[in-house]
Design a protein around this motif. Structure first.
Motif, PDB file in Angstrom:
ATOM      1  N   LYS A 119       0.840  -1.203   0.000  1.00  0.00           N
ATOM      2  CA  LYS A 119       0.000   0.000   0.000  1.00  0.00           C
ATOM      3  C   LYS A 119       0.876   1.255   0.000  1.00  0.00           C
ATOM      4  CE  LYS A 119      -4.071   2.188   0.757  1.00  0.00           C
ATOM      5  NZ  LYS A 119      -3.685   3.607   0.872  1.00  0.00           N
ATOM      6  N   TRP A 120       1.907   1.249   0.847  1.00  0.00           N
ATOM      7  CA  TRP A 120       2.855   2.368   0.876  1.00  0.00           C
ATOM      8  C   TRP A 120       3.445   2.601  -0.512  1.00  0.00           C
ATOM      9  CZ3 TRP A 120       5.558   6.028   3.859  1.00  0.00           C
ATOM     10  CH2 TRP A 120       6.751   6.479   3.292  1.00  0.00           C
ATOM     11  N   GLU A 121       3.928   1.534  -1.137  1.00  0.00           N
ATOM     12  CA  GLU A 121       4.584   1.654  -2.441  1.00  0.00           C
ATOM     13  C   GLU A 121       3.643   2.254  -3.486  1.00  0.00           C
ATOM     14  OE1 GLU A 121       7.678   1.083  -3.180  1.00  0.00           O
ATOM     15  OE2 GLU A 121       8.498  -0.366  -1.766  1.00  0.00           O
ATOM     16  N   GLU A 122       2.407   1.782  -3.514  1.00  0.00           N
ATOM     17  CA  GLU A 122       1.445   2.290  -4.492  1.00  0.00           C
ATOM     18  C   GLU A 122       1.133   3.762  -4.243  1.00  0.00           C
ATOM     19  OE1 GLU A 122      -1.717  -0.442  -3.851  1.00  0.00           O
ATOM     20  OE2 GLU A 122      -0.582  -2.140  -4.653  1.00  0.00           O
ATOM     21  N   ASP A 123       0.939   4.114  -2.977  1.00  0.00           N
ATOM     22  CA  ASP A 123       0.611   5.504  -2.655  1.00  0.00           C
ATOM     23  C   ASP A 123       1.805   6.424  -2.893  1.00  0.00           C
ATOM     24  OD1 ASP A 123      -1.855   4.541  -1.946  1.00  0.00           O
ATOM     25  OD2 ASP A 123      -1.550   4.735   0.212  1.00  0.00           O
ATOM     26  N   PHE A 124       2.997   5.942  -2.578  1.00  0.00           N
ATOM     27  CA  PHE A 124       4.187   6.764  -2.769  1.00  0.00           C
ATOM     28  C   PHE A 124       4.435   7.023  -4.247  1.00  0.00           C
ATOM     29  CE2 PHE A 124       8.916   7.252  -3.028  1.00  0.00           C
ATOM     30  CZ  PHE A 124       8.984   8.473  -2.370  1.00  0.00           C
ATOM     31  N   ALA A 146      16.596  -4.474  -2.099  1.00  0.00           N
ATOM     32  CA  ALA A 146      17.689  -4.678  -3.046  1.00  0.00           C
ATOM     33  C   ALA A 146      17.027  -5.119  -4.351  1.00  0.00           C
ATOM     34  CB  ALA A 146      18.660  -5.733  -2.527  1.00  0.00           C
ATOM     35  N   LYS A 147      17.116  -4.286  -5.376  1.00  0.00           N
ATOM     36  CA  LYS A 147      16.294  -4.515  -6.577  1.00  0.00           C
ATOM     37  C   LYS A 147      16.717  -5.756  -7.352  1.00  0.00           C
ATOM     38  CE  LYS A 147      16.571  -1.725 -10.203  1.00  0.00           C
ATOM     39  NZ  LYS A 147      16.774  -2.543 -11.425  1.00  0.00           N
ATOM     40  N   GLU A 148      18.020  -5.934  -7.538  1.00  0.00           N
ATOM     41  CA  GLU A 148      18.504  -7.041  -8.360  1.00  0.00           C
ATOM     42  C   GLU A 148      19.517  -7.873  -7.578  1.00  0.00           C
ATOM     43  OE1 GLU A 148      16.936  -7.541 -11.014  1.00  0.00           O
ATOM     44  OE2 GLU A 148      16.056  -5.578 -11.442  1.00  0.00           O
ATOM     45  N   GLU A 168       8.404  -6.747  -3.442  1.00  0.00           N
ATOM     46  CA  GLU A 168       9.117  -5.491  -3.205  1.00  0.00           C
ATOM     47  C   GLU A 168       9.986  -5.113  -4.400  1.00  0.00           C
ATOM     48  OE1 GLU A 168      10.175  -5.507   1.451  1.00  0.00           O
ATOM     49  OE2 GLU A 168      10.512  -7.415   0.409  1.00  0.00           O
ATOM     50  N   ARG A 169      10.650  -6.081  -4.972  1.00  0.00           N
ATOM     51  CA  ARG A 169      11.501  -5.819  -6.127  1.00  0.00           C
ATOM     52  C   ARG A 169      10.665  -5.347  -7.316  1.00  0.00           C
ATOM     53  NH1 ARG A 169      14.682 -11.179  -7.019  1.00  0.00           N
ATOM     54  NH2 ARG A 169      15.908  -9.907  -8.487  1.00  0.00           N
ATOM     55  N   ASP A 170       9.490  -5.933  -7.474  1.00  0.00           N
ATOM     56  CA  ASP A 170       8.603  -5.521  -8.562  1.00  0.00           C
ATOM     57  C   ASP A 170       8.153  -4.073  -8.386  1.00  0.00           C
ATOM     58  OD1 ASP A 170       6.911  -6.137 -10.929  1.00  0.00           O
ATOM     59  OD2 ASP A 170       5.271  -5.813  -9.511  1.00  0.00           O
ATOM     60  N   LYS A 171       7.865  -3.677  -7.150  1.00  0.00           N
ATOM     61  CA  LYS A 171       7.440  -2.291  -6.916  1.00  0.00           C
ATOM     62  C   LYS A 171       8.565  -1.307  -7.236  1.00  0.00           C
ATOM     63  CE  LYS A 171       3.193  -2.876  -5.419  1.00  0.00           C
ATOM     64  NZ  LYS A 171       2.043  -2.458  -6.254  1.00  0.00           N
TER      65      LYS A 171
END
Length: 249
Positions: A119-124, A146-148, A168-171
């Motif tokens: 929810k945080w990621e979408e709102d941010f 850590a993205k990759e 998390e990586r997808d966001k």
């Protein structure tokens, strides 16, 4: 213009571990802090040449962000949207850009808080896209991902742990695909073994078993203005180290 971002894991503790000395040596125009773990006024930070902005969590000793800025902003916002009680964001508006420091919520062991994190990621993302429509944005902070695989020492054993879950990586990928640039990877796409956080357990820092979870991210139209992006792995005082952006604005 030089900016520093640092998760200090408790500003009062870090002040006793060389924080002021490190900042004076780096001489940034902006110092962006995450995880202050304090209320405004609980510590005196001897940086008189900077304007101070604190955003504290309602829960004492938890979370919190701060920015020390040499230039007074046009406007200040603390937190955003429905996320008002954990002190996780400060937004400063300047003539040519917005500066945002964030301490992104940790998904926690067994991803117990992953729903809130999503929810945080979408709102941010929605929030920064609105700002980006007005003027360029500089985002920094502990993004808790850590993205990759290149961004952490042990990707296989950490797969789907907090900070390296598929969700998390997808966001993070979606944020970057929305018109933003990871400044360190933009300049150093193949750099390995350079991390910004190490667990206090298992001699992780000594063995450099770390994660790159602290970022400077900028609007894509600023990418040609990036001068350098550094990770100061030699600076102690927290389980994170400072990260730096030099940009020509």
């Amino acid at each position: 213009m030089r900016l520093i971002s640092w998760n200090v894991n408790g500003l009062r503790a870090c002040l006793g571990k060389g924080f002021i000395e490190s900042m004076r040596e780096l001489e940034p125009d902006f110092i962006c802090i995450q995880e202050t773990k304090m209320q405004e006024g609980q510590a005196e930070v001897d940086l008189p040449e900077y304007e101070e902005f604190f955003c504290s969590a309602e829960k004492k000793g938890y979370s919190g962000t701060a920015i020390f800025a040499k230039e007074k902003p046009l406007a200040i916002q603390k937190n955003f949207g429905d996320h008002q009680d954990e002190g996780r964001a400060i937004i400063l508006e300047y003539e040519k850009f917005y500066l945002i420091t964030v301490y992104v919520p940790n998904a926690q062991d067994q991803l117990k808080r992953i729903d809130y994190r999503m929810k945080w990621e979408e709102d941010f993302l929605a929030f920064i896209k609105e700002l980006d429509d007005k003027k360029p944005v500089i985002i920094c902070g502990d993004m808790n991902v850590a993205k990759e695989e290149i961004d952490l020492k042990n990707p296989k054993t950490n797969r789907n742990n907090a900070g390296f879950s598929d969700q998390e990586r997808d966001k993070m990928r979606k944020l970057l695909d929305a018109g933003f640039v990871d400044t360190f990877r933009y300049l150093y796409p193949d750099a390995t073994g350079i991390y910004s956080w190490w667990s206090y357990r298992f001699n992780a820092r000594k063995n450099n078993a770390g994660w790159r979870i602290d970022y400077f991210i900028v609007s894509e139209r600023l990418k040609d203005r990036i001068v350098d992006a550094k990770i100061h792995t030699d600076i102690m005082g927290s389980d994170h180290c400072p990260v730096e952006l030099e940009i020509n604005l």
